[in-house]
Design an enzyme around this catalytic site. Structure first.
Site, PDB file in Angstrom:
ATOM      1  N   LEU B  73     -14.546  38.301  -0.819  1.00  0.00           N
ATOM      2  CA  LEU B  73     -15.566  40.026  -1.391  1.00  0.00           C
ATOM      3  C   LEU B  73     -15.352  40.860  -0.850  1.00  0.00           C
ATOM      4  O   LEU B  73     -16.036  41.474  -0.701  1.00  0.00           O
ATOM      5  CB  LEU B  73     -17.356  39.088  -0.486  1.00  0.00           C
ATOM      6  CG  LEU B  73     -16.915  37.615  -1.704  1.00  0.00           C
ATOM      7  CD1 LEU B  73     -18.427  36.734  -1.706  1.00  0.00           C
ATOM      8  CD2 LEU B  73     -17.225  37.312  -3.049  1.00  0.00           C
ATOM      9  N   CYS B 131     -18.692  31.546  -3.991  1.00  0.00           N
ATOM     10  CA  CYS B 131     -17.239  31.805  -3.937  1.00  0.00           C
ATOM     11  C   CYS B 131     -16.403  31.287  -2.657  1.00  0.00           C
ATOM     12  O   CYS B 131     -17.375  30.910  -1.475  1.00  0.00           O
ATOM     13  CB  CYS B 131     -17.483  33.533  -3.592  1.00  0.00           C
ATOM     14  SG  CYS B 131     -15.838  34.294  -2.597  1.00  0.00           S
TER      15      CYS B 131
END
Lengths: 248, 304
Positions: B73, B131
Protein backbone atom coordinates in the site's frame (compact mmCIF):
# COMPACT_ATOMS: atom_id res chain seq x y z
CA UNK A 1 16.41 14.09 -14.01
CA UNK A 2 15.82 15.07 -17.61
CA UNK A 3 12.51 15.61 -19.29
CA UNK A 4 9.51 13.32 -19.26
CA UNK A 5 10.30 10.36 -21.49
CA UNK A 6 7.94 8.25 -23.51
CA UNK A 7 8.24 4.51 -23.70
CA UNK A 8 7.39 2.47 -26.76
CA UNK A 9 6.32 -1.11 -27.29
CA UNK A 10 7.62 -2.77 -30.42
CA UNK A 11 8.61 -6.00 -32.09
CA UNK A 12 12.33 -6.55 -32.54
CA UNK A 13 14.11 -9.14 -34.65
CA UNK A 14 17.15 -10.93 -33.28
CA UNK A 15 20.14 -10.25 -35.56
CA UNK A 16 22.79 -12.03 -33.50
CA UNK A 17 23.07 -13.71 -30.11
CA UNK A 18 26.57 -14.73 -29.12
CA UNK A 19 28.49 -15.58 -25.93
CA UNK A 20 31.09 -13.01 -24.89
CA UNK A 21 32.37 -14.49 -21.63
CA UNK A 22 31.31 -16.87 -18.88
CA UNK A 23 27.48 -16.72 -18.71
CA UNK A 24 27.56 -13.41 -20.56
CA UNK A 25 25.90 -12.97 -23.95
CA UNK A 26 25.52 -10.17 -26.42
CA UNK A 27 22.38 -9.79 -28.48
CA UNK A 28 21.80 -7.36 -31.32
CA UNK A 29 18.28 -6.65 -32.44
CA UNK A 30 16.59 -4.74 -35.25
CA UNK A 31 13.61 -2.56 -34.45
CA UNK A 32 12.37 0.91 -33.58
CA UNK A 33 14.84 2.44 -31.12
CA UNK A 34 13.43 5.97 -31.29
CA UNK A 35 12.23 5.87 -27.66
CA UNK A 36 15.76 5.38 -26.37
CA UNK A 37 17.14 8.78 -25.47
CA UNK A 38 20.05 8.23 -23.07
CA UNK A 39 22.68 5.65 -22.14
CA UNK A 40 21.77 3.92 -18.89
CA UNK A 41 18.16 3.37 -19.91
CA UNK A 42 16.85 -0.19 -20.12
CA UNK A 43 14.45 -2.30 -22.16
CA UNK A 44 11.91 -4.82 -20.88
CA UNK A 45 11.66 -8.01 -22.86
CA UNK A 46 8.69 -10.36 -23.03
CA UNK A 47 9.74 -14.00 -23.24
CA UNK A 48 7.66 -17.03 -24.05
CA UNK A 49 7.32 -19.03 -20.85
CA UNK A 50 7.87 -16.13 -18.45
CA UNK A 51 5.01 -14.09 -17.03
CA UNK A 52 7.00 -10.97 -16.24
CA UNK A 53 9.20 -9.17 -18.71
CA UNK A 54 12.96 -9.14 -18.19
CA UNK A 55 14.61 -5.74 -17.73
CA UNK A 56 18.01 -5.52 -19.48
CA UNK A 57 20.17 -2.42 -19.73
CA UNK A 58 20.90 -0.88 -23.10
CA UNK A 59 24.52 -1.33 -24.11
CA UNK A 60 24.34 0.65 -27.33
CA UNK A 61 21.84 1.72 -29.93
CA UNK A 62 21.52 3.46 -33.23
CA UNK A 63 18.58 4.08 -35.51
CA UNK A 64 16.90 0.71 -36.05
CA UNK A 65 19.39 -1.31 -34.02
CA UNK A 66 19.81 -2.22 -30.37
CA UNK A 67 22.64 -4.01 -28.55
CA UNK A 68 22.14 -5.60 -25.15
CA UNK A 69 24.44 -7.70 -23.02
CA UNK A 70 22.91 -10.06 -20.49
CA UNK A 71 24.17 -12.35 -17.78
CA UNK A 72 22.59 -15.80 -17.61
CA UNK A 73 21.23 -15.88 -14.09
CA UNK A 74 17.91 -17.71 -14.27
CA UNK A 75 14.92 -18.89 -16.22
CA UNK A 76 14.45 -15.80 -18.38
CA UNK A 77 18.04 -15.35 -19.46
CA UNK A 78 18.33 -19.10 -20.08
CA UNK A 79 15.47 -18.75 -22.55
CA UNK A 80 17.26 -15.79 -24.16
CA UNK A 81 20.39 -17.87 -24.78
CA UNK A 82 18.34 -20.11 -27.06
CA UNK A 83 16.98 -17.32 -29.24
CA UNK A 84 18.29 -17.61 -32.78
CA UNK A 85 18.71 -14.88 -35.38
CA UNK A 86 15.37 -14.19 -37.03
CA UNK A 87 13.46 -14.69 -33.79
CA UNK A 88 11.05 -11.92 -32.81
CA UNK A 89 10.67 -10.31 -29.40
CA UNK A 90 8.10 -7.93 -27.89
CA UNK A 91 10.19 -5.23 -26.19
CA UNK A 92 9.35 -2.07 -24.26
CA UNK A 93 11.98 0.57 -24.95
CA UNK A 94 12.81 3.99 -23.58
CA UNK A 95 12.49 2.87 -19.95
CA UNK A 96 14.17 4.69 -17.10
CA UNK A 97 15.92 8.03 -17.01
CA UNK A 98 19.44 7.09 -18.12
CA UNK A 99 22.63 9.04 -17.45
CA UNK A 100 22.73 12.81 -17.65
CA UNK A 101 25.80 13.65 -19.75
CA UNK A 102 25.64 17.37 -19.08
CA UNK A 103 27.24 16.98 -15.65
CA UNK A 104 30.25 14.93 -16.71
CA UNK A 105 32.93 17.60 -16.82
CA UNK A 106 35.91 16.97 -19.11
CA UNK A 107 37.34 13.80 -17.57
CA UNK A 108 34.53 11.69 -16.15
CA UNK A 109 35.30 8.32 -14.56
CA UNK A 110 33.09 5.46 -15.75
CA UNK A 111 32.98 2.39 -13.53
CA UNK A 112 31.17 -0.80 -14.49
CA UNK A 113 31.15 -4.04 -12.57
CA UNK A 114 30.24 -7.39 -14.14
CA UNK A 115 26.84 -7.05 -15.79
CA UNK A 116 27.09 -3.31 -15.07
CA UNK A 117 29.66 -2.77 -17.81
CA UNK A 118 27.28 -2.56 -20.84
CA UNK A 119 25.68 0.85 -20.14
CA UNK A 120 29.18 2.28 -19.67
CA UNK A 121 29.95 1.43 -23.29
CA UNK A 122 27.01 3.45 -24.65
CA UNK A 123 27.84 6.23 -22.23
CA UNK A 124 31.54 6.33 -23.14
CA UNK A 125 30.70 6.48 -26.83
CA UNK A 126 28.41 9.46 -26.37
CA UNK A 127 30.77 11.30 -24.02
CA UNK A 128 33.53 10.91 -26.60
CA UNK A 129 31.21 12.31 -29.25
CA UNK A 130 30.87 15.40 -27.05
CA UNK A 131 34.64 15.78 -26.91
CA UNK A 132 34.96 14.51 -23.34
CA UNK A 133 37.80 12.25 -22.19
CA UNK A 134 36.19 9.45 -20.23
CA UNK A 135 38.28 7.00 -18.23
CA UNK A 136 36.87 3.53 -17.73
CA UNK A 137 37.31 0.96 -14.96
CA UNK A 138 35.78 -2.49 -15.43
CA UNK A 139 35.54 -4.87 -12.50
CA UNK A 140 35.19 -8.65 -12.68
CA UNK A 141 35.69 -11.61 -10.37
CA UNK A 142 37.99 -13.58 -12.63
CA UNK A 143 39.47 -13.77 -16.11
CA UNK A 144 36.73 -15.83 -17.79
CA UNK A 145 34.15 -13.12 -16.99
CA UNK A 146 35.96 -10.33 -18.84
CA UNK A 147 34.42 -8.90 -22.02
CA UNK A 148 34.32 -5.75 -24.13
CA UNK A 149 37.90 -4.60 -23.42
CA UNK A 150 38.49 -4.58 -27.18
CA UNK A 151 35.21 -2.77 -27.85
CA UNK A 152 36.32 0.08 -25.60
CA UNK A 153 39.69 -0.13 -27.38
CA UNK A 154 37.94 0.48 -30.71
CA UNK A 155 36.60 3.70 -29.21
CA UNK A 156 40.15 4.69 -28.31
CA UNK A 157 39.73 4.02 -24.61
CA UNK A 158 42.03 1.73 -22.71
CA UNK A 159 39.93 0.50 -19.81
CA UNK A 160 41.52 -0.46 -16.49
CA UNK A 161 40.45 -4.00 -15.67
CA UNK A 162 40.27 -5.26 -12.11
CA UNK A 163 39.73 -8.86 -11.05
CA UNK A 164 38.96 -10.01 -7.53
CA UNK A 165 41.31 -12.99 -7.92
CA UNK A 166 44.07 -10.98 -9.60
CA UNK A 167 44.09 -13.20 -12.71
CA UNK A 168 44.03 -10.11 -14.98
CA UNK A 169 44.79 -6.45 -14.43
CA UNK A 170 44.60 -4.84 -11.02
CA UNK A 171 43.99 -7.35 -8.25
CA UNK A 172 41.05 -6.32 -6.11
CA UNK A 173 37.95 -4.23 -6.63
CA UNK A 174 37.17 -1.30 -8.90
CA UNK A 175 37.87 1.06 -6.01
CA UNK A 176 41.50 -0.16 -5.97
CA UNK A 177 41.90 1.32 -9.47
CA UNK A 178 40.31 4.71 -8.79
CA UNK A 179 42.96 7.39 -9.21
CA UNK A 180 42.47 11.10 -8.65
CA UNK A 181 41.99 13.56 -11.48
CA UNK A 182 38.47 12.73 -12.62
CA UNK A 183 35.74 15.31 -12.94
CA UNK A 184 32.66 13.19 -12.26
CA UNK A 185 31.68 9.57 -11.49
CA UNK A 186 29.32 7.32 -13.45
CA UNK A 187 28.77 3.88 -11.98
CA UNK A 188 26.78 0.71 -12.67
CA UNK A 189 27.13 -2.65 -10.98
CA UNK A 190 26.05 -4.73 -8.01
CA UNK A 191 24.91 -2.72 -4.99
CA UNK A 192 27.96 -3.43 -2.76
CA UNK A 193 30.13 -2.08 -5.57
CA UNK A 194 27.96 1.01 -5.99
CA UNK A 195 28.27 1.70 -2.31
CA UNK A 196 32.04 1.21 -2.30
CA UNK A 197 32.45 3.58 -5.25
CA UNK A 198 30.04 6.06 -3.66
CA UNK A 199 32.26 6.11 -0.57
CA UNK A 200 35.55 6.23 -2.46
CA UNK A 201 34.54 8.79 -5.07
CA UNK A 202 35.70 12.36 -4.52
CA UNK A 203 33.20 13.86 -6.96
CA UNK A 204 29.49 14.02 -7.49
CA UNK A 205 28.13 11.29 -9.70
CA UNK A 206 25.36 9.08 -10.95
CA UNK A 207 24.76 5.51 -9.84
CA UNK A 208 22.55 2.98 -11.61
CA UNK A 209 20.51 0.61 -9.45
CA UNK A 210 19.01 -2.79 -10.08
CA UNK A 211 15.81 -4.25 -8.69
CA UNK A 212 13.28 -6.97 -9.18
CA UNK A 213 10.59 -5.14 -11.14
CA UNK A 214 6.95 -5.71 -11.84
CA UNK A 215 6.13 -3.50 -14.80
CA UNK A 216 9.35 -1.57 -15.46
CA UNK A 217 7.50 1.62 -16.34
CA UNK A 218 6.38 3.11 -13.05
CA UNK A 219 2.90 1.71 -12.54
CA UNK A 220 3.18 -0.96 -9.86
CA UNK A 221 5.47 0.50 -7.18
CA UNK A 222 7.25 -2.84 -7.10
CA UNK A 223 10.73 -1.30 -7.09
CA UNK A 224 10.37 1.90 -5.04
CA UNK A 225 13.39 2.81 -2.95
CA UNK A 226 13.96 5.43 -0.28
CA UNK A 227 15.96 8.51 -1.21
CA UNK A 228 16.79 11.73 0.56
CA UNK A 229 13.89 13.31 -1.28
CA UNK A 230 11.30 10.63 -0.64
CA UNK A 231 10.43 7.47 -2.46
CA UNK A 232 11.63 6.94 -6.04
CA UNK A 233 10.77 4.16 -8.49
CA UNK A 234 13.98 2.55 -9.68
CA UNK A 235 12.32 1.75 -13.03
CA UNK A 236 10.90 5.20 -13.74
CA UNK A 237 12.65 7.84 -11.58
CA UNK A 238 15.85 5.75 -11.89
CA UNK A 239 17.56 3.46 -12.53
CA UNK A 240 20.17 6.22 -12.41
CA UNK A 241 20.19 8.18 -9.15
CA UNK A 242 22.36 11.18 -8.40
CA UNK A 243 24.81 10.71 -5.58
CA UNK A 244 23.12 13.47 -3.58
CA UNK A 245 19.76 11.67 -3.32
CA UNK A 246 21.00 8.17 -2.45
CA UNK A 247 20.27 6.64 0.95
CA UNK A 248 22.00 3.35 1.68
CA UNK B 1 -23.27 -2.73 -33.80
CA UNK B 2 -22.95 -4.59 -30.52
CA UNK B 3 -23.45 -2.72 -27.24
CA UNK B 4 -20.57 -3.02 -24.77
CA UNK B 5 -22.00 -0.57 -22.23
CA UNK B 6 -22.94 -1.62 -18.70
CA UNK B 7 -24.61 0.16 -15.81
CA UNK B 8 -22.65 -0.02 -12.60
CA UNK B 9 -24.20 1.51 -9.50
CA UNK B 10 -25.63 4.46 -11.32
CA UNK B 11 -22.65 4.94 -13.61
CA UNK B 12 -23.04 4.38 -17.31
CA UNK B 13 -19.81 2.70 -18.39
CA UNK B 14 -18.97 2.55 -22.10
CA UNK B 15 -17.61 -0.90 -21.42
CA UNK B 16 -16.99 -3.04 -18.33
CA UNK B 17 -13.18 -2.83 -18.50
CA UNK B 18 -11.59 -1.18 -15.45
CA UNK B 19 -7.88 -1.22 -14.56
CA UNK B 20 -7.53 -2.62 -11.05
CA UNK B 21 -6.18 -0.59 -8.18
CA UNK B 22 -2.41 -0.69 -7.82
CA UNK B 23 -1.71 -1.71 -11.40
CA UNK B 24 -2.46 1.61 -13.07
CA UNK B 25 -1.14 4.19 -10.60
CA UNK B 26 -3.05 7.39 -11.28
CA UNK B 27 -3.04 6.70 -15.00
CA UNK B 28 -0.04 8.85 -15.90
CA UNK B 29 2.25 6.07 -17.15
CA UNK B 30 -0.47 4.81 -19.49
CA UNK B 31 -1.47 8.16 -20.96
CA UNK B 32 2.01 8.14 -22.53
CA UNK B 33 0.72 5.26 -24.64
CA UNK B 34 -2.98 5.71 -25.32
CA UNK B 35 -6.07 7.76 -24.51
CA UNK B 36 -7.27 6.13 -21.30
CA UNK B 37 -10.76 7.58 -21.83
CA UNK B 38 -11.56 4.42 -23.79
CA UNK B 39 -11.72 2.61 -20.43
CA UNK B 40 -15.00 2.00 -18.64
CA UNK B 41 -13.55 3.59 -15.54
CA UNK B 42 -10.47 3.08 -13.44
CA UNK B 43 -9.69 2.27 -9.86
CA UNK B 44 -6.78 4.33 -8.61
CA UNK B 45 -3.95 3.26 -6.32
CA UNK B 46 -5.12 2.26 -2.81
CA UNK B 47 -5.08 5.25 -0.53
CA UNK B 48 -4.62 5.52 3.23
CA UNK B 49 -4.87 8.44 5.70
CA UNK B 50 -1.09 8.92 6.02
CA UNK B 51 1.49 8.62 3.24
CA UNK B 52 2.97 5.12 3.21
CA UNK B 53 6.35 4.08 1.88
CA UNK B 54 5.33 0.43 1.71
CA UNK B 55 7.36 -2.72 2.27
CA UNK B 56 11.13 -3.23 1.81
CA UNK B 57 12.48 -4.58 -1.50
CA UNK B 58 12.26 -7.06 -3.13
CA UNK B 59 8.52 -6.64 -3.50
CA UNK B 60 8.06 -8.67 -6.67
CA UNK B 61 8.53 -12.36 -7.46
CA UNK B 62 7.54 -14.21 -10.59
CA UNK B 63 5.43 -17.37 -10.51
CA UNK B 64 4.08 -19.77 -13.10
CA UNK B 65 1.49 -17.72 -15.02
CA UNK B 66 1.57 -14.92 -12.52
CA UNK B 67 3.41 -12.88 -9.96
CA UNK B 68 3.63 -12.16 -6.26
CA UNK B 69 3.69 -8.60 -4.99
CA UNK B 70 4.22 -7.23 -1.52
CA UNK B 71 4.14 -3.53 -2.29
CA UNK B 72 2.33 -2.86 0.98
CA UNK B 73 0.00 0.00 0.00
CA UNK B 74 2.64 2.53 -0.93
CA UNK B 75 0.73 5.77 -1.52
CA UNK B 76 1.06 9.52 -0.91
CA UNK B 77 -1.82 9.67 1.56
CA UNK B 78 -5.41 10.87 1.12
CA UNK B 79 -4.65 14.59 1.30
CA UNK B 80 -2.02 14.44 -1.41
CA UNK B 81 -4.32 12.27 -3.52
CA UNK B 82 -7.11 14.84 -3.26
CA UNK B 83 -4.94 17.93 -3.68
CA UNK B 84 -2.44 16.66 -6.24
CA UNK B 85 -3.30 13.38 -7.92
CA UNK B 86 -7.01 13.89 -8.60
CA UNK B 87 -6.58 17.31 -10.28
CA UNK B 88 -3.79 15.81 -12.44
CA UNK B 89 -5.98 12.84 -13.25
CA UNK B 90 -8.88 15.11 -14.21
CA UNK B 91 -6.74 16.51 -17.02
CA UNK B 92 -6.37 13.12 -18.69
CA UNK B 93 -9.39 11.09 -17.62
CA UNK B 94 -12.84 12.60 -18.03
CA UNK B 95 -15.03 9.86 -16.61
CA UNK B 96 -15.98 9.08 -13.01
CA UNK B 97 -13.21 7.16 -11.26
CA UNK B 98 -13.28 4.49 -8.59
CA UNK B 99 -11.53 5.63 -5.41
CA UNK B 100 -9.77 2.74 -3.69
CA UNK B 101 -9.50 3.33 0.07
CA UNK B 102 -7.52 1.30 2.60
CA UNK B 103 -7.13 1.56 6.31
CA UNK B 104 -5.69 0.16 9.50
CA UNK B 105 -8.62 1.06 11.73
CA UNK B 106 -12.32 1.80 11.43
CA UNK B 107 -11.50 5.45 12.07
CA UNK B 108 -9.07 5.55 9.19
CA UNK B 109 -11.57 4.05 6.72
CA UNK B 110 -14.19 6.53 7.90
CA UNK B 111 -11.79 9.48 7.71
CA UNK B 112 -10.66 8.70 4.16
CA UNK B 113 -14.12 7.84 2.84
CA UNK B 114 -15.62 11.00 4.30
CA UNK B 115 -13.03 13.10 2.47
CA UNK B 116 -13.08 11.28 -0.83
CA UNK B 117 -16.90 11.34 -0.84
CA UNK B 118 -16.73 15.10 -1.50
CA UNK B 119 -14.71 14.70 -4.70
CA UNK B 120 -16.88 15.17 -7.79
CA UNK B 121 -14.58 13.01 -9.93
CA UNK B 122 -15.20 9.98 -7.76
CA UNK B 123 -18.10 7.85 -8.95
CA UNK B 124 -17.67 4.85 -6.68
CA UNK B 125 -15.74 4.24 -3.48
CA UNK B 126 -14.03 0.86 -3.38
CA UNK B 127 -13.11 -0.07 0.18
CA UNK B 128 -10.14 -2.41 0.33
CA UNK B 129 -10.58 -4.79 3.27
CA UNK B 130 -8.35 -7.38 1.72
CA UNK B 131 -4.74 -6.27 1.32
CA UNK B 132 -2.62 -9.29 2.27
CA UNK B 133 0.62 -7.31 2.49
CA UNK B 134 0.13 -5.10 5.52
CA UNK B 135 -0.11 -6.11 9.12
CA UNK B 136 -3.01 -5.14 11.31
CA UNK B 137 -4.96 -3.61 8.44
CA UNK B 138 -6.71 -4.57 5.26
CA UNK B 139 -7.14 -8.29 5.44
CA UNK B 140 -7.69 -8.18 9.20
CA UNK B 141 -11.10 -6.69 8.34
CA UNK B 142 -11.81 -8.71 5.22
CA UNK B 143 -11.12 -12.11 6.74
CA UNK B 144 -14.02 -11.92 9.16
CA UNK B 145 -17.67 -11.32 8.16
CA UNK B 146 -18.41 -9.41 11.38
CA UNK B 147 -15.44 -7.03 10.94
CA UNK B 148 -16.21 -6.63 7.23
CA UNK B 149 -19.78 -5.72 8.12
CA UNK B 150 -18.59 -3.16 10.68
CA UNK B 151 -16.35 -1.40 8.16
CA UNK B 152 -19.18 -1.38 5.64
CA UNK B 153 -21.68 0.12 8.06
CA UNK B 154 -19.22 2.73 9.32
CA UNK B 155 -18.26 3.82 5.81
CA UNK B 156 -21.84 3.90 4.56
CA UNK B 157 -22.77 6.25 7.36
CA UNK B 158 -20.38 8.95 6.11
CA UNK B 159 -20.75 8.58 2.36
CA UNK B 160 -23.28 9.50 -0.27
CA UNK B 161 -21.58 7.71 -3.16
CA UNK B 162 -21.97 4.01 -3.91
CA UNK B 163 -19.67 1.86 -1.77
CA UNK B 164 -18.11 -1.32 -3.11
CA UNK B 165 -16.29 -3.58 -0.65
CA UNK B 166 -13.16 -5.26 -2.09
CA UNK B 167 -12.98 -8.81 -0.79
CA UNK B 168 -10.20 -11.21 -0.04
CA UNK B 169 -9.96 -14.75 -1.41
CA UNK B 170 -7.94 -15.73 1.67
CA UNK B 171 -11.04 -16.81 3.57
CA UNK B 172 -13.05 -19.99 4.08
CA UNK B 173 -16.25 -18.57 2.62
CA UNK B 174 -16.08 -15.41 0.54
CA UNK B 175 -19.85 -15.59 0.10
CA UNK B 176 -20.32 -15.14 3.87
CA UNK B 177 -18.14 -12.02 3.85
CA UNK B 178 -20.02 -10.68 0.80
CA UNK B 179 -23.35 -11.32 2.53
CA UNK B 180 -22.19 -9.50 5.66
CA UNK B 181 -21.21 -6.51 3.50
CA UNK B 182 -24.59 -6.55 1.76
CA UNK B 183 -26.48 -6.75 5.07
CA UNK B 184 -24.58 -3.71 6.31
CA UNK B 185 -25.45 -1.62 3.30
CA UNK B 186 -22.72 -2.25 0.73
CA UNK B 187 -23.85 -1.21 -2.74
CA UNK B 188 -21.59 -3.74 -4.40
CA UNK B 189 -18.60 -6.00 -3.92
CA UNK B 190 -15.39 -6.40 -5.91
CA UNK B 191 -13.36 -9.58 -5.91
CA UNK B 192 -10.84 -11.06 -5.73
CA UNK B 193 -7.89 -9.28 -4.16
CA UNK B 194 -4.66 -11.31 -4.42
CA UNK B 195 -4.16 -14.79 -3.00
CA UNK B 196 -1.50 -14.99 -0.34
CA UNK B 197 1.56 -16.83 -1.59
CA UNK B 198 5.30 -17.22 -1.22
CA UNK B 199 8.48 -18.13 -3.14
CA UNK B 200 11.86 -19.27 -1.82
CA UNK B 201 15.15 -18.62 -3.61
CA UNK B 202 16.72 -22.09 -3.71
CA UNK B 203 20.25 -20.71 -4.14
CA UNK B 204 20.05 -18.26 -1.25
CA UNK B 205 17.75 -20.54 0.77
CA UNK B 206 15.53 -17.69 1.83
CA UNK B 207 12.25 -16.10 0.87
CA UNK B 208 12.44 -14.00 -2.31
CA UNK B 209 10.16 -11.28 -0.95
CA UNK B 210 11.48 -9.14 1.88
CA UNK B 211 7.99 -9.30 3.38
CA UNK B 212 8.24 -13.14 3.09
CA UNK B 213 4.71 -13.47 1.69
CA UNK B 214 2.95 -11.60 -1.07
CA UNK B 215 -0.23 -11.53 -3.08
CA UNK B 216 -0.54 -13.79 -6.12
CA UNK B 217 -2.12 -12.35 -9.26
CA UNK B 218 -2.12 -13.07 -12.98
CA UNK B 219 -3.70 -15.82 -15.09
CA UNK B 220 -2.80 -18.39 -12.40
CA UNK B 221 -5.61 -17.07 -10.18
CA UNK B 222 -8.29 -16.65 -12.85
CA UNK B 223 -10.16 -19.93 -12.20
CA UNK B 224 -10.14 -19.28 -8.44
CA UNK B 225 -11.45 -15.76 -8.98
CA UNK B 226 -14.11 -16.97 -11.37
CA UNK B 227 -15.29 -19.60 -8.90
CA UNK B 228 -15.56 -16.98 -6.17
CA UNK B 229 -17.46 -14.54 -8.39
CA UNK B 230 -19.81 -17.43 -9.15
CA UNK B 231 -20.34 -18.22 -5.47
CA UNK B 232 -20.86 -14.61 -4.45
CA UNK B 233 -23.34 -14.12 -7.31
CA UNK B 234 -25.36 -17.01 -5.89
CA UNK B 235 -25.27 -15.45 -2.42
CA UNK B 236 -25.94 -11.72 -2.89
CA UNK B 237 -28.13 -9.49 -5.03
CA UNK B 238 -25.80 -6.45 -5.26
CA UNK B 239 -23.53 -5.94 -8.30
CA UNK B 240 -20.16 -7.68 -8.45
CA UNK B 241 -16.98 -6.29 -9.99
CA UNK B 242 -15.01 -9.40 -10.98
CA UNK B 243 -11.25 -9.51 -11.13
CA UNK B 244 -8.33 -11.90 -10.85
CA UNK B 245 -6.09 -12.82 -13.75
CA UNK B 246 -8.28 -11.28 -16.44
CA UNK B 247 -6.09 -10.88 -19.53
CA UNK B 248 -8.37 -10.99 -22.57
CA UNK B 249 -11.82 -10.04 -23.86
CA UNK B 250 -12.77 -13.71 -23.53
CA UNK B 251 -11.85 -13.59 -19.83
CA UNK B 252 -14.09 -10.54 -19.43
CA UNK B 253 -17.01 -12.38 -20.96
CA UNK B 254 -16.34 -15.45 -18.80
CA UNK B 255 -16.29 -13.30 -15.66
CA UNK B 256 -19.56 -11.67 -16.65
CA UNK B 257 -21.20 -15.02 -17.37
CA UNK B 258 -20.16 -16.05 -13.85
CA UNK B 259 -21.89 -12.99 -12.43
CA UNK B 260 -19.73 -9.89 -12.78
CA UNK B 261 -21.36 -6.61 -13.86
CA UNK B 262 -17.96 -5.06 -14.56
CA UNK B 263 -14.46 -6.47 -14.69
CA UNK B 264 -11.14 -5.20 -13.42
CA UNK B 265 -7.84 -5.94 -15.12
CA UNK B 266 -4.78 -6.04 -12.86
CA UNK B 267 -1.48 -7.80 -13.41
CA UNK B 268 -2.00 -7.87 -17.19
CA UNK B 269 -1.37 -4.09 -17.27
CA UNK B 270 2.10 -4.62 -15.87
CA UNK B 271 3.14 -7.18 -18.45
CA UNK B 272 1.49 -5.45 -21.38
CA UNK B 273 0.77 -1.75 -20.86
CA UNK B 274 -1.71 -1.96 -23.72
CA UNK B 275 -3.64 -4.85 -22.11
CA UNK B 276 -6.78 -2.84 -21.25
CA UNK B 277 -6.80 -1.11 -24.63
CA UNK B 278 -6.47 -4.42 -26.41
CA UNK B 279 -9.33 -5.90 -24.36
CA UNK B 280 -11.61 -2.91 -24.99
CA UNK B 281 -10.91 -3.10 -28.72
CA UNK B 282 -11.33 -6.87 -28.91
CA UNK B 283 -14.65 -6.97 -27.05
CA UNK B 284 -17.03 -6.05 -29.92
CA UNK B 285 -15.52 -8.66 -32.23
CA UNK B 286 -15.73 -11.43 -29.65
CA UNK B 287 -19.31 -10.42 -28.84
CA UNK B 288 -20.27 -10.67 -32.50
CA UNK B 289 -18.62 -14.05 -32.74
CA UNK B 290 -20.55 -15.26 -29.71
CA UNK B 291 -23.84 -13.72 -30.82
CA UNK B 292 -23.97 -11.25 -27.90
CA UNK B 293 -25.83 -8.06 -28.83
CA UNK B 294 -25.79 -6.37 -25.47
CA UNK B 295 -23.11 -7.19 -22.96
CA UNK B 296 -25.47 -6.53 -20.03
CA UNK B 297 -27.58 -9.48 -21.16
CA UNK B 298 -24.89 -12.02 -20.24
CA UNK B 299 -24.33 -10.99 -16.60
CA UNK B 300 -24.72 -14.16 -14.54
CA UNK B 301 -25.73 -15.95 -17.72
CA UNK B 302 -23.96 -19.18 -16.80
CA UNK B 303 -26.14 -19.66 -13.72
CA UNK B 304 -29.14 -21.91 -14.14
Amino acid sequence: MGKEKTMKQGMFEVLSNVPLADKTWEMTLAGDTSAITAPGQFVNIRLEGCYLRRPISVCDWQEGQLTIIYKVVGKGTEIMVNLAPGGRLDILTGLGNGYDLSKSGDMPLLIGGGAGVPPMYGLAKRLLAQGKKPRVIMGFNRENEIYYVNKFGELGIEPVVTTADGSVGVKGFVTDAMEPGYSYTYCCGPEPMLKAVYNASTTSGQYSFESRMGCGFGACMGCSCQTKYGSMRICKDGPVLEKEVIVW
Amino acid sequence: MVDTSVKLLGLELDNPVIPASGTFGYGREFTELYDINILGSFSFKGTTREPRYGNPLPRIAETASGMLNSVGLQNPGIHSVINKELPELAKVFHKPVIANISGFSLDEYVYCCQLIDKEPQVGIIEVNISCPNVHGGGLAFGADPVAAGEVTAAVKEVTTKPVVMKLSPNVTSIADVALACQKNGADGVSLINTLMGMRVDIKKRKAILANLTGGLSGPAVFPVALRMVWQVYEAVNIPIIGMGGVSSAEDVIEMMLAGATAVQVGAANLVDPYACKNIVEALPGIMEELGIEKLVDIIGGAHG
